[in-house]
Design a protein around this motif. Structure first.
Motif, PDB file in Angstrom:
ATOM      1  N   ILE A   1      -4.484  -9.372  -4.743  1.00 48.62           N
ATOM      2  CA  ILE A   1      -3.741  -8.451  -4.101  1.00 48.62           C
ATOM      3  C   ILE A   1      -3.190  -7.258  -5.059  1.00 48.62           C
ATOM      4  CG2 ILE A   1      -0.890  -9.420  -3.978  1.00 48.62           C
ATOM      5  CD1 ILE A   1      -2.152 -11.751  -2.786  1.00 48.62           C
ATOM      6  N   MET A   2      -3.506  -7.263  -6.842  1.00 49.76           N
ATOM      7  CA  MET A   2      -2.796  -6.416  -7.316  1.00 49.76           C
ATOM      8  C   MET A   2      -4.145  -5.515  -7.042  1.00 49.76           C
ATOM      9  SD  MET A   2      -3.491  -8.722 -11.091  1.00 49.76           S
ATOM     10  CE  MET A   2      -2.051  -7.392 -11.684  1.00 49.76           C
ATOM     11  N   LEU A   3      -5.468  -5.753  -6.860  1.00 52.05           N
ATOM     12  CA  LEU A   3      -6.303  -4.528  -6.715  1.00 52.05           C
ATOM     13  C   LEU A   3      -5.499  -3.149  -5.177  1.00 52.05           C
ATOM     14  CD1 LEU A   3      -9.613  -5.836  -7.270  1.00 52.05           C
ATOM     15  CD2 LEU A   3      -9.050  -4.000  -8.133  1.00 52.05           C
ATOM     16  N   ASP A   4      -4.841  -3.865  -3.868  1.00 53.12           N
ATOM     17  CA  ASP A   4      -5.031  -3.647  -3.527  1.00 53.12           C
ATOM     18  C   ASP A   4      -3.282  -2.851  -3.590  1.00 53.12           C
ATOM     19  OD1 ASP A   4      -4.365  -3.255  -0.386  1.00 53.12           O
ATOM     20  OD2 ASP A   4      -2.079  -3.797  -0.042  1.00 53.12           O
ATOM     21  N   ALA A   5      -2.609  -3.434  -4.523  1.00 51.34           N
ATOM     22  CA  ALA A   5      -1.147  -2.574  -5.031  1.00 51.34           C
ATOM     23  C   ALA A   5      -1.370  -1.515  -5.633  1.00 51.34           C
ATOM     24  CB  ALA A   5       0.493  -3.610  -5.106  1.00 51.34           C
ATOM     25  N   PHE A   6      -2.367  -2.048  -6.479  1.00 45.35           N
ATOM     26  CA  PHE A   6      -2.258  -0.384  -7.771  1.00 45.35           C
ATOM     27  C   PHE A   6      -3.659   0.603  -6.238  1.00 45.35           C
ATOM     28  CE2 PHE A   6      -2.133  -3.269 -11.231  1.00 45.35           C
ATOM     29  CZ  PHE A   6      -1.426  -2.226 -11.931  1.00 45.35           C
ATOM     30  N   LYS A   7      -4.111   0.045  -5.271  1.00 46.46           N
ATOM     31  CA  LYS A   7      -4.781   1.637  -4.178  1.00 46.46           C
ATOM     32  C   LYS A   7      -4.077   1.851  -3.743  1.00 46.46           C
ATOM     33  CE  LYS A   7      -6.549  -0.192  -0.624  1.00 46.46           C
ATOM     34  NZ  LYS A   7      -7.562  -0.879   0.327  1.00 46.46           N
ATOM     35  N   ARG A   8      -2.388   1.110  -3.694  1.00 43.42           N
ATOM     36  CA  ARG A   8      -1.610   2.083  -2.608  1.00 43.42           C
ATOM     37  C   ARG A   8      -1.023   2.982  -3.198  1.00 43.42           C
ATOM     38  NH1 ARG A   8      -2.524   0.067   2.691  1.00 43.42           N
ATOM     39  NH2 ARG A   8      -3.484  -1.911   2.541  1.00 43.42           N
ATOM     40  N   ALA A   9      -1.306   3.300  -4.797  1.00 43.93           N
ATOM     41  CA  ALA A   9      -0.244   3.784  -6.164  1.00 43.93           C
ATOM     42  C   ALA A   9      -1.025   5.014  -6.289  1.00 43.93           C
ATOM     43  CB  ALA A   9       0.135   3.154  -6.610  1.00 43.93           C
ATOM     44  N   SER A  10      -2.201   5.374  -5.847  1.00 43.57           N
ATOM     45  CA  SER A  10      -2.380   6.682  -6.089  1.00 43.57           C
ATOM     46  C   SER A  10      -3.160   6.862  -7.351  1.00 43.57           C
ATOM     47  CB  SER A  10      -1.925   7.258  -6.121  1.00 43.57           C
ATOM     48  OG  SER A  10      -1.279   7.358  -4.220  1.00 43.57           O
ATOM     49  N   PRO A  11      -3.895   5.295  -8.176  1.00 38.79           N
ATOM     50  CA  PRO A  11      -4.213   6.122  -9.656  1.00 38.79           C
ATOM     51  C   PRO A  11      -6.051   6.727  -8.956  1.00 38.79           C
ATOM     52  CG  PRO A  11      -5.215   3.676  -9.038  1.00 38.79           C
ATOM     53  CD  PRO A  11      -4.038   4.704  -7.335  1.00 38.79           C
TER      54      PRO A  11
END
Length: 327
Positions: free
Chosen positions: A78-88
Motif C-alpha cells: 500500500i505504501m508503494l502504491d501511495a508513493f507511485k501515485r505521488a510522482s517520485p
C-alpha cells in the motif's frame, strides 16, 4: 556521516515493521526520516498518507516483512502504491528481511512458489528496485524483473566475533547443516579458524535430528555457529548440542535474521549458548529478549548501500574480498 551533498533529493520513509532501524539509517545518512501517517481503519485495513512532497525525489521505503508477515507485506504494498501515485523519480523497497523467502521452489506437487509471488506483488505495486539483506536463497534475486541489490551482514557479524578475542587455534566455525556450508565458509574467511559441519536430518517442519560432526574437531575449542536466520531454533540448538556433546568449551551463535518464532525462545533459553548475536534487521520485542542475545545494528551497512544507489555508485565495492584472517 555522509553529509547533505547529494542527499537533497534523497528521502527515507519507514513502515511500522522496524522504525528504529529506519531512524538509524536516516541518522547515518544525515537526512530526516520522511513524514508519513500510517494506521488502521476500524476494520483493520491499512491506512497510508504521505505527509510531504516527494515529486521527483529518490524514495527509499524501509519495511522488513517480518512477523506479522502478511500485515507488514500488505502495508509495504500500500505504501508503494501511495508513493507511485505521488510522482517520485524512483522508488526503492528496502527489505532488511524478506518474508516467504523459504518457499522458493516447487519441491513437491501442488505447492506455490511464494517467494516469486511476493516479488511480483512488490514489482506491480510500484517498486523500481529492491535492496535486500541476506536473502535466504540468492536465486530470489532472479524472481524480480527489476534491479535487486543484495547486501550481506557477514562483515558486521564477523567484526563482532573478532572482538571476542578468541585465539585462532581455538576457533572453529560450525555450519549448522550441509545447506549452510557456503555461508559458513564465507564467514570463516572473515574470522579465521577451522571449519566443521553438523550433519542434520529434518524429521518434520519443526523437528530436527542432528548426528555427527564433519570436519575439524571441536573438543576443547570455541565454536561459532553461523547461519542466515534463526526461525524456530531447532537447527541452531541441535548444532549447539552436537558441539557441546563433542567437547566444545564455548559455543557462540551468529545469525543475520532473528525470526525467533514458535518455540525458539524456550529452546534458546534452555540451550548451552554463551552468546547469540543477531542483527536488527528484525526488531527484537521485550518478550523475546534473553541475557545471551547481543543485537548488532546494520544501519550503517544499509545506509552506505542507499548512499551508493542514490549516487549511482557500485554496491559490490562494499563486499570486496579481504585477505583471509591469519594469512
Amino acid at each position: 556521516m555522509f553529509g547533505n551533498g547529494n542527499n537533497n533529493k534523497l528521502k527515507i520513509f519507514s513502515g511500522r515493521a522496524n522504525r528504529p532501524l529506519a531512524e538509524g539509517i536516516a541518522k547515518v545518512l544525515g537526512v530526516p526520516l520522511g513524514r508519513a501517517t500510517l494506521g488502521d481503519f476500524p476494520d483493520q485495513e491499512t491506512s497510508v498518507r504521505i505527509d510531504e512532497d516527494v515529486r521527483g525525489r529518490d524514495v527509499f521505503i524501509v519495511q522488513p516483512t517480518c512477523t506479522p508477515v502478511n500485515q507488514h507485506l500488505m502495508e509495504l504494498l500500500i505504501m508503494l502504491d501511495a508513493f507511485k501515485r505521488a510522482s517520485p523519480a524512483r522508488i526503492t523497497a528496502v527489505l532488511p528481511y524478506y518474508g516467504y523467502a523459504r518457499q522458493d521452489r516447487k519441491d513437491k506437487g501442488r505447492v506455490p512458489i511464494s517467494a516469486k509471488l511476493v516479488a511480483n506483488l512488490i514489482t506491480r505495486a510500484g517498486a523500481d528496485r529492491v535492496l535486500a539483506l541476506d536473502l535466504h536463497a540468492a536465486q530470489i534475486q532472479g524472481f524480480f524483473d527489476i534491479p535487486v541489490d543484495h547486501l550481506y551482514a557477514v562483515k558486521e557479524l564477523a567484526k563482532h566475533v573478532r572482538s571476542l578475542g578468541i585465539p585462532q587455534d581455538e576457533l572453529v566455525v560450525l555450519s549448522p547443516d550441509e545447506g549452510s556450508i557456503k555461508k559458513a565458509l564465507d564467514f570463516q574467511k572473515n574470522v579465521g579458524g577451522q571449519i566443521a559441519v553438523a550433519n542434520k536430518q529434518r524429521t518434520s517442519a519443526t523437528e530436527i535430528k542432528h548426528g555427527h560432526l564433519i570436519g575439524a574437531a571441536v573438543e576443547g575449542k570455541r565454536v561459532v555457529i553461523y547461519d542466515d536466520m534463526i526461525s524456530t531454533a531447532g537447527t541452531t540448538v541441535g548444532a549447539v548440542n552436537v558441539a557441546k556433546h563433542h567437547g566444545a568449551k564455548a559455543v557462540y551463535v551468529c545469525a543475520t535474521h532473528g525470526v525467533l518464532s514458535g518455540e525458539a525462545i524456550k529452546r534458546l533459553r534452555d540451550a548451552p549458548i554463551d552468546q547469540l548475536a543477531i542483527t536488527d534487521s528484525i526488531p527484537l520485542p521485550p518478550e523475546k529478549q534473553l541475557p545471551c542475545i547481543k543485537v548488532i545494528t546494520v544501519a550503517a551497512l544499509v545506509a552506505n548501500a542507499i548512499h551508493r544507489i542514490h549516487g549511482n555508485e557500485s554496491i559490490s565495492e562494499l563486499f570486496k574480498d579481504e585477505p583471509p584472517i591469519g594469512k
